[in-house]
Write an enzyme that holds these catalytic residues in place. Structure first.
Site, PDB file in Angstrom:
ATOM      1  N   GLY A  45      46.061  39.461  42.732  1.00  0.00           N
ATOM      2  CA  GLY A  45      46.274  40.180  41.482  1.00  0.00           C
ATOM      3  C   GLY A  45      46.217  41.671  41.755  1.00  0.00           C
ATOM      4  O   GLY A  45      45.584  42.108  42.726  1.00  0.00           O
ATOM      5  N   GLN A  50      44.825  50.336  39.578  1.00  0.00           N
ATOM      6  CA  GLN A  50      44.538  50.280  41.014  1.00  0.00           C
ATOM      7  C   GLN A  50      45.566  51.015  41.858  1.00  0.00           C
ATOM      8  O   GLN A  50      45.354  51.229  43.054  1.00  0.00           O
ATOM      9  CB  GLN A  50      44.458  48.824  41.491  1.00  0.00           C
ATOM     10  CG  GLN A  50      43.277  48.078  40.892  1.00  0.00           C
ATOM     11  CD  GLN A  50      43.198  46.672  41.448  1.00  0.00           C
ATOM     12  OE1 GLN A  50      43.869  45.780  40.979  1.00  0.00           O
ATOM     13  NE2 GLN A  50      42.389  46.479  42.476  1.00  0.00           N
ATOM     14  N   CYS A 105      37.843  42.371  45.282  1.00  0.00           N
ATOM     15  CA  CYS A 105      38.765  43.292  44.607  1.00  0.00           C
ATOM     16  C   CYS A 105      39.376  44.209  45.648  1.00  0.00           C
ATOM     17  O   CYS A 105      38.664  44.728  46.508  1.00  0.00           O
ATOM     18  CB  CYS A 105      37.992  44.103  43.564  1.00  0.00           C
ATOM     19  SG  CYS A 105      39.022  45.254  42.649  1.00  0.00           S
ATOM     20  N   LEU A 106      40.691  44.424  45.560  1.00  0.00           N
ATOM     21  CA  LEU A 106      41.360  45.277  46.547  1.00  0.00           C
ATOM     22  C   LEU A 106      40.838  46.714  46.504  1.00  0.00           C
ATOM     23  O   LEU A 106      40.917  47.425  47.499  1.00  0.00           O
ATOM     24  CB  LEU A 106      42.879  45.263  46.328  1.00  0.00           C
ATOM     25  CG  LEU A 106      43.579  43.913  46.574  1.00  0.00           C
ATOM     26  CD1 LEU A 106      45.060  44.025  46.250  1.00  0.00           C
ATOM     27  CD2 LEU A 106      43.378  43.436  48.009  1.00  0.00           C
ATOM     28  N   HIS A 147      39.835  38.934  35.566  1.00  0.00           N
ATOM     29  CA  HIS A 147      39.486  40.020  36.500  1.00  0.00           C
ATOM     30  C   HIS A 147      40.466  41.188  36.339  1.00  0.00           C
ATOM     31  O   HIS A 147      40.053  42.353  36.243  1.00  0.00           O
ATOM     32  CB  HIS A 147      39.497  39.480  37.942  1.00  0.00           C
ATOM     33  CG  HIS A 147      39.248  40.521  38.997  1.00  0.00           C
ATOM     34  ND1 HIS A 147      38.115  40.550  39.766  1.00  0.00           N
ATOM     35  CD2 HIS A 147      39.997  41.591  39.397  1.00  0.00           C
ATOM     36  CE1 HIS A 147      38.171  41.590  40.590  1.00  0.00           C
ATOM     37  NE2 HIS A 147      39.320  42.234  40.393  1.00  0.00           N
ATOM     38  N   GLU A 148      41.770  40.863  36.292  1.00  0.00           N
ATOM     39  CA  GLU A 148      42.782  41.920  36.156  1.00  0.00           C
ATOM     40  C   GLU A 148      42.719  42.578  34.781  1.00  0.00           C
ATOM     41  O   GLU A 148      42.894  43.787  34.650  1.00  0.00           O
ATOM     42  CB  GLU A 148      44.191  41.358  36.418  1.00  0.00           C
ATOM     43  CG  GLU A 148      44.407  40.773  37.813  1.00  0.00           C
ATOM     44  CD  GLU A 148      43.937  41.682  38.934  1.00  0.00           C
ATOM     45  OE1 GLU A 148      44.087  42.909  38.828  1.00  0.00           O
ATOM     46  OE2 GLU A 148      43.394  41.157  39.923  1.00  0.00           O
ATOM     47  N   HIS A 151      40.287  45.266  34.586  1.00  0.00           N
ATOM     48  CA  HIS A 151      40.758  46.531  35.171  1.00  0.00           C
ATOM     49  C   HIS A 151      41.403  47.429  34.120  1.00  0.00           C
ATOM     50  O   HIS A 151      41.178  48.637  34.119  1.00  0.00           O
ATOM     51  CB  HIS A 151      41.786  46.267  36.275  1.00  0.00           C
ATOM     52  CG  HIS A 151      41.186  46.041  37.630  1.00  0.00           C
ATOM     53  ND1 HIS A 151      40.403  46.967  38.270  1.00  0.00           N
ATOM     54  CD2 HIS A 151      41.266  44.992  38.479  1.00  0.00           C
ATOM     55  CE1 HIS A 151      40.020  46.501  39.453  1.00  0.00           C
ATOM     56  NE2 HIS A 151      40.536  45.290  39.600  1.00  0.00           N
TER      57      HIS A 151
HETATM   58 ZN   LIG Z   1      40.187  44.003  41.164  1.00  0.00          ZN
END
Ligand SMILES: [Zn+2]
Length: 196
Positions: A45, A50, A105-106, A147-148, A151
């Protein structure tokens, strides 16, 4: 084009993102770049904040989870085929008893922690052509969407941990924001961009 992924500590990750409409410049190209960026980092995701944009949009592709033998054949098939762009999403309902899953998480490389979330969601969103849908998801797909979605609300999975866990992670998180981390993909660190 692969875009740098914004690291923990950048204020854009704490902002509540704004809605967009069809007049948003070069949207199709942006979405294509976001998919390329997500796949380049082996993510499941990626949310617009991000890559530095505080707009309400994220992508999900759960296919990497399809190899996981702990899921049933049916679930594996579902995970393999789930790829979707969510624009202006609103989570209308969340239900069920919270369950734990080890999230990463990236924007927060090398940290994984168990996060508790409800298993079922109902979400309204628009696709790339601004058609509106209302759909229900559960299990891991719902988990990635939640999760996304966090963000674009300015929330990170580390915000959801106990204060004890947060204290334990403080030094590691500070190192990430200072760029003292090795990631296998291109990142942008807040402390470094401030220096320029
Ligand atoms: Zn994330």
């Amino acid at each position: 084009m692969i875009l740098p992924i914004v690291a923990y500590g950048d204020p854009v990750l704490k902002k509540k993102a704004v809605e967009i409409d069809a007049s948003y410049p070069n949207l199709k190209e942006l979405i294509a770049n976001m998919y390329e960026t997500m796949y380049g980092a082996y993510g499941v995701g990626l949310a617009a904040p991000q890559i530095g944009l505080a707009i309400r949009m994220f992508l999900v592709d759960t296919s990497p989870f399809a190899e996981d033998e702990s899921f049933s054949k049916e679930e594996q098939e579902e995970l393999k085929n789930f790829k979707k762009t969510f624009i202006n999403p609103v989570i209308l309902e969340e239900e069920g008893d919270e369950w734990a899953f080890n999230e990463g998480c990236l924007s927060i490389p090398d940290i994984r922690e168990d996060v508790f979330r409800q298993p079922k969601i109902k979400i309204q969103y628009q696709d790339e052509d601004f058609n509106t849908y209302t759909e229900e998801y559960d299990g891991l797909i719902a988990r990635v969407i939640q999760h996304e979605y966090d963000h674009i609300e300015g929330i990170l999975f580390t915000d959801k941990l106990s204060s004890f866990k947060k204290r334990l992670l403080k030094g590691k998180l500070q190192n990430i924001s200072k760029g003292k981390i090795r990631a296998d993909y291109k990142m942008r660190f807040p402390a470094m961009s401030r220096k320029r």
